[in-house]
Design a protein around this motif. Structure first.
Motif, PDB file in Angstrom:
ATOM      1  N   VAL A  29      18.193 -13.796 -10.322  1.00  0.00           N
ATOM      2  CA  VAL A  29      17.716 -15.175 -10.369  1.00  0.00           C
ATOM      3  C   VAL A  29      18.625 -16.004 -11.283  1.00  0.00           C
ATOM      4  CG1 VAL A  29      15.767 -16.608 -11.127  1.00  0.00           C
ATOM      5  CG2 VAL A  29      15.340 -14.508  -9.877  1.00  0.00           C
ATOM      6  N   VAL A  30      19.203 -15.360 -12.280  1.00  0.00           N
ATOM      7  CA  VAL A  30      20.025 -16.042 -13.276  1.00  0.00           C
ATOM      8  C   VAL A  30      21.468 -16.199 -12.817  1.00  0.00           C
ATOM      9  CG1 VAL A  30      20.926 -15.926 -15.638  1.00  0.00           C
ATOM     10  CG2 VAL A  30      18.589 -15.197 -15.151  1.00  0.00           C
ATOM     11  N   THR A  31      22.050 -15.128 -12.266  1.00  0.00           N
ATOM     12  CA  THR A  31      23.495 -15.150 -12.015  1.00  0.00           C
ATOM     13  C   THR A  31      23.899 -15.443 -10.577  1.00  0.00           C
ATOM     14  OG1 THR A  31      23.550 -12.751 -11.659  1.00  0.00           O
ATOM     15  CG2 THR A  31      23.923 -13.551 -13.923  1.00  0.00           C
ATOM     16  N   THR A  32      22.962 -15.507  -9.663  1.00  0.00           N
ATOM     17  CA  THR A  32      23.317 -15.830  -8.282  1.00  0.00           C
ATOM     18  C   THR A  32      23.852 -17.257  -8.233  1.00  0.00           C
ATOM     19  OG1 THR A  32      21.667 -14.347  -7.362  1.00  0.00           O
ATOM     20  CG2 THR A  32      22.439 -16.123  -5.926  1.00  0.00           C
ATOM     21  N   PRO A  33      25.093 -17.432  -7.772  1.00  0.00           N
ATOM     22  CA  PRO A  33      25.645 -18.785  -7.710  1.00  0.00           C
ATOM     23  C   PRO A  33      24.897 -19.649  -6.694  1.00  0.00           C
ATOM     24  CG  PRO A  33      27.366 -17.119  -7.376  1.00  0.00           C
ATOM     25  CD  PRO A  33      26.043 -16.419  -7.336  1.00  0.00           C
ATOM     26  N   LEU A  34      24.668 -20.881  -7.059  1.00  0.00           N
ATOM     27  CA  LEU A  34      23.951 -21.776  -6.145  1.00  0.00           C
ATOM     28  C   LEU A  34      24.777 -22.094  -4.911  1.00  0.00           C
ATOM     29  CD1 LEU A  34      22.047 -24.171  -8.565  1.00  0.00           C
ATOM     30  CD2 LEU A  34      21.246 -22.112  -7.398  1.00  0.00           C
ATOM     31  N   ASP A  35      26.114 -22.022  -5.029  1.00  0.00           N
ATOM     32  CA  ASP A  35      26.903 -22.243  -3.810  1.00  0.00           C
ATOM     33  C   ASP A  35      26.715 -21.091  -2.833  1.00  0.00           C
ATOM     34  OD1 ASP A  35      28.316 -21.052  -5.924  1.00  0.00           O
ATOM     35  OD2 ASP A  35      30.172 -22.118  -5.508  1.00  0.00           O
ATOM     36  N   ALA A  36      26.374 -19.890  -3.304  1.00  0.00           N
ATOM     37  CA  ALA A  36      26.068 -18.779  -2.399  1.00  0.00           C
ATOM     38  C   ALA A  36      24.755 -19.046  -1.671  1.00  0.00           C
ATOM     39  CB  ALA A  36      25.988 -17.460  -3.177  1.00  0.00           C
ATOM     40  N   VAL A  37      23.800 -19.651  -2.360  1.00  0.00           N
ATOM     41  CA  VAL A  37      22.530 -20.022  -1.731  1.00  0.00           C
ATOM     42  C   VAL A  37      22.791 -21.077  -0.661  1.00  0.00           C
ATOM     43  CG1 VAL A  37      20.276 -21.109  -2.103  1.00  0.00           C
ATOM     44  CG2 VAL A  37      21.144 -19.422  -3.760  1.00  0.00           C
ATOM     45  N   ALA A  38      23.575 -22.087  -1.011  1.00  0.00           N
ATOM     46  CA  ALA A  38      23.892 -23.157  -0.053  1.00  0.00           C
ATOM     47  C   ALA A  38      24.609 -22.590   1.172  1.00  0.00           C
ATOM     48  CB  ALA A  38      24.741 -24.236  -0.721  1.00  0.00           C
ATOM     49  N   ALA A  39      25.588 -21.720   0.936  1.00  0.00           N
ATOM     50  CA  ALA A  39      26.346 -21.127   2.051  1.00  0.00           C
ATOM     51  C   ALA A  39      25.423 -20.301   2.947  1.00  0.00           C
ATOM     52  CB  ALA A  39      27.489 -20.269   1.517  1.00  0.00           C
TER      53      ALA A  39
END
Length: 186
Positions: A29-39
Motif C-alpha cells: 500500500v505504501v510503495t506501489t507507485p501510483l503510475d502503476a495503478v494508473a497504467a
C-alpha cells in the motif's frame, strides 16, 4: 448511444479502484507507485489524480469499497448471540480483503489521517444490539459491548496478520462466552 460523461467518469473511477486493489494486493500500500495503478487501469497518472487528489484519497476510496463489499459477511441480524457475532468477525479476518483494509488503515493512521472507525463503531453497535435482543438491560448490553468490542477488534487485527495462535482465539471466545452468559444475561 454512447455513455454519458458521468457514466464514463464513474467507469474510470471504478477501474482505478479495481487496479489499485490489484496492485496493492500484489505489492505494498505504501510503495506501489501510483503510475502503476494508473497504467493497470489504462489511464494516465493525471487522470488518476483527477479522480483522487492524493494517495490518501485513493486509499480511503479503496477502504470504503472494501468495507461495503465485506459488510454483508458480518450481518449482526444473522447472529444468534454475541459469541456467534464475535466468531464471525474473527472468521472474516482470514479474508485477504480484510488484511488489505487493515493495511490501508495503518498507512492512513501513520500519515495522521485515520480512517473513520466505522468497523469498530459497527461492531460495538452490533454487540450492544445483540445483548439487548437477548434480554440484557441497556446498561448491561452497553457495558458488555464496551469490553468485548475493543478486545475483539484488537484480536481481529492479530488474526488478519497471522499473529494470533488458535489457542489464544479459543481462550478469548471462552471468555466472551463466560462474560455474555454470566448471571443469565447475554
Amino acid at each position: 448511444m454512447s455513455p454519458s460523461r458521468a457514466q464514463q467518469k464513474e467507469e474510470t473511477r471504478e477501474r482505478l479502484l479495481a487496479a489499485a486493489r490489484e496492485r496493492f494486493d500484489q505489492g505494498s500500500v505504501v510503495t506501489t507507485p501510483l503510475d502503476a495503478v494508473a497504467a493497470a487501469a489504462g489511464v494516465s497518472k493525471a487522470t488518476l489524480f483527477f479522480h483522487f487528489a492524493t494517495r490518501a484519497d485513493l486509499l480511503r476510496a479503496v477502504a470504503g469499497s472494501l468495507a461495503k463489499e465485506l459488510a454483508p459477511l458480518l450481518d449482526a441480524d444473522r447472529a444468534a448471540t454475541t459469541l456467534d457475532h464475535v466468531r464471525a468477525f474473527l472468521a472474516i479476518q482470514a479474508d485477504p480483503r480484510v488484511r488489505l483494509l487493515w493495511e490501508i488503515g495503518d498507512v492512513l493512521a501513520a500519515d495522521g489521517q485515520p480512517q473513520p472507525d466505522v468497523v469498530y463503531t459497527a461492531l460495538r453497535r452490533d454487540l450492544t444490539g445483540l445483548g439487548r435482543r437477548a434480554g440484557a438491560d441497556e446498561a448491561r448490553a452497553t457495558a458488555v459491548a464496551g469490553v468485548v468490542a475493543p478486545a475483539t477488534f484488537m484480536l481481529g487485527r492479530r488474526v488478519a496478520f497471522g499473529s494470533a495462535e488458535p489457542a489464544e482465539v479459543d481462550l478469548f471466545l471462552a471468555h466472551v462466552h463466560h462474560l455474555t452468559t454470566t448471571d443469565g444475561t447475554p
